[in-house]
Write a protein that holds these residues in place. Sequence first.
Motif, short mmCIF file in Angstrom:
data_model
loop_
_atom_site.label_atom_id
_atom_site.label_comp_id
_atom_site.label_asym_id
_atom_site.label_seq_id
_atom_site.Cartn_x
_atom_site.Cartn_y
_atom_site.Cartn_z
N SER A 64 74.64 -70.43 -65.19
CA SER A 64 73.98 -69.20 -65.63
C SER A 64 74.54 -67.98 -64.90
CB SER A 64 72.47 -69.30 -65.40
OG SER A 64 72.19 -69.52 -64.02
N ARG A 65 75.31 -68.23 -63.86
CA ARG A 65 75.91 -67.13 -63.10
C ARG A 65 77.13 -66.57 -63.82
NH1 ARG A 65 73.41 -68.12 -58.12
NH2 ARG A 65 73.12 -70.34 -57.66
N ALA A 76 82.99 -63.03 -66.68
CA ALA A 76 83.09 -64.36 -67.30
C ALA A 76 82.05 -65.28 -66.66
CB ALA A 76 84.50 -64.94 -67.12
N PRO A 77 81.61 -66.31 -67.40
CA PRO A 77 80.65 -67.26 -66.81
C PRO A 77 81.32 -68.16 -65.79
CG PRO A 77 81.28 -67.95 -69.02
CD PRO A 77 81.90 -66.61 -68.81
N LEU A 78 80.61 -68.48 -64.72
CA LEU A 78 81.12 -69.41 -63.72
C LEU A 78 81.07 -70.82 -64.30
CD1 LEU A 78 82.09 -69.93 -60.82
CD2 LEU A 78 79.68 -70.13 -60.16
N PRO A 81 80.99 -76.30 -61.70
CA PRO A 81 79.66 -76.70 -61.22
C PRO A 81 79.61 -76.97 -59.72
CG PRO A 81 80.71 -78.50 -62.42
CD PRO A 81 81.58 -77.31 -62.60
N ARG A 82 80.72 -77.33 -59.12
CA ARG A 82 80.72 -77.58 -57.68
C ARG A 82 80.52 -76.28 -56.91
NH1 ARG A 82 84.98 -81.57 -55.18
NH2 ARG A 82 83.21 -81.81 -53.77
N LEU A 83 81.19 -75.20 -57.33
CA LEU A 83 81.01 -73.92 -56.67
C LEU A 83 79.60 -73.41 -56.91
CD1 LEU A 83 82.08 -71.55 -55.06
CD2 LEU A 83 83.02 -70.59 -57.18
N ASP A 84 79.07 -73.62 -58.09
CA ASP A 84 77.70 -73.22 -58.40
C ASP A 84 76.72 -73.95 -57.48
OD1 ASP A 84 75.75 -71.81 -60.10
OD2 ASP A 84 75.21 -73.83 -60.76
#
Length: 359
Positions: A64-65, A76-78, A81-84
């Motif tokens: 969602s970031r 742009a969307p991130l 998923p690991r960084l999120d």
Amino acid sequence: MLSWSYTPERWAFDVTSLMVLIGEDEERKYRLSQRSLLEALAAAPVIGLQNYIRSYEFLLDGSSREYFTPYGCKTAPLRNPRLDAVISLQGLLDDGKYGVYRIRHSSETSARRRGQLAMILWVSTTWICSGLIFAFLGLIQSATWIGLVNCAALLLWSMILRTVEHYQIKPSNVSRETITGPNEPDAVFILGRRNSAFVLEGTRQQVKFWTARGLRYGDNGTAARIYQNTTRAITFFLLTFIFVTIPNGSTMDQTAFVLLNILGQINVLVGRLLNSWICLAGLERQAENTDSVPSRTHIWASLLRKFDGVNKVSRDWAQGLGLPDTDEWREWRQRIVKERHADAKQLYNTIREELRRQY
């Protein structure tokens, strides 16, 4: 005539209500974290087998970031998923935090090795705990084959599911040839809900790999469908078997099954946290970091000063900050870069008073 007599019924565990305590979303996020083979072989069950019956379309969902790059002037969307997960679990966007991190050229660091050692110790712990649960089933006379078979089947199939996903769920391919100027400097920033921001720096190729690579399931569409349909079918039959047999087991059977599921839930929480530590070890914390930013205005000032002049083609990259379009803020934006040591909030108040006197 009413009778006040009461005959208590036989007490039993409500097993279905204890199978998932922390929520299926935690398991979904753990699946997205690209678990290592070591984590796949942890002696702990997955959370909620029903998670593995559903569609794999969740792999296509981004975070969602959103990140903004001042070099490319785009949002742009991130998709990583690991960084999120690192941002969430390590609190990098907590109120008041301004974090600047540079991507390391070498991923082998002492922090990463410590994280990997902690993961080995945790996986070993899951084997010890599972061994104790099975020893409990073997030593208690009231335990039956129902507890032993259900615990063994759930544990073995969970390890198989994680191993299959370890080899099948991979980051999408990004060819170096498709990146313009892969060795040139680049950076992105993500704004928090209030006075916080996260900045990621590196080469263009590094930043692309850390932000834009989503996940895919397998390299071949036909093989992916076979893997998915096979694992979903077996998971469905195992789930049915558990719901049919466990309620008919003894209290000790149900106790062992509940304990094993609690271990699985702890494994997800610990595994996600250790994963975030290992991932964060690939980033180098910069000197600009601070945990006490007083306002959003100070965040804007830090970003404007940091990225002033990075985009020679367009000077309007600051639109990604969302600054108000007023005379005060336009004047503040110009002066905050020139007066690098001025307090951001005090400078804005000064400009506001100056403009009021003019009018």
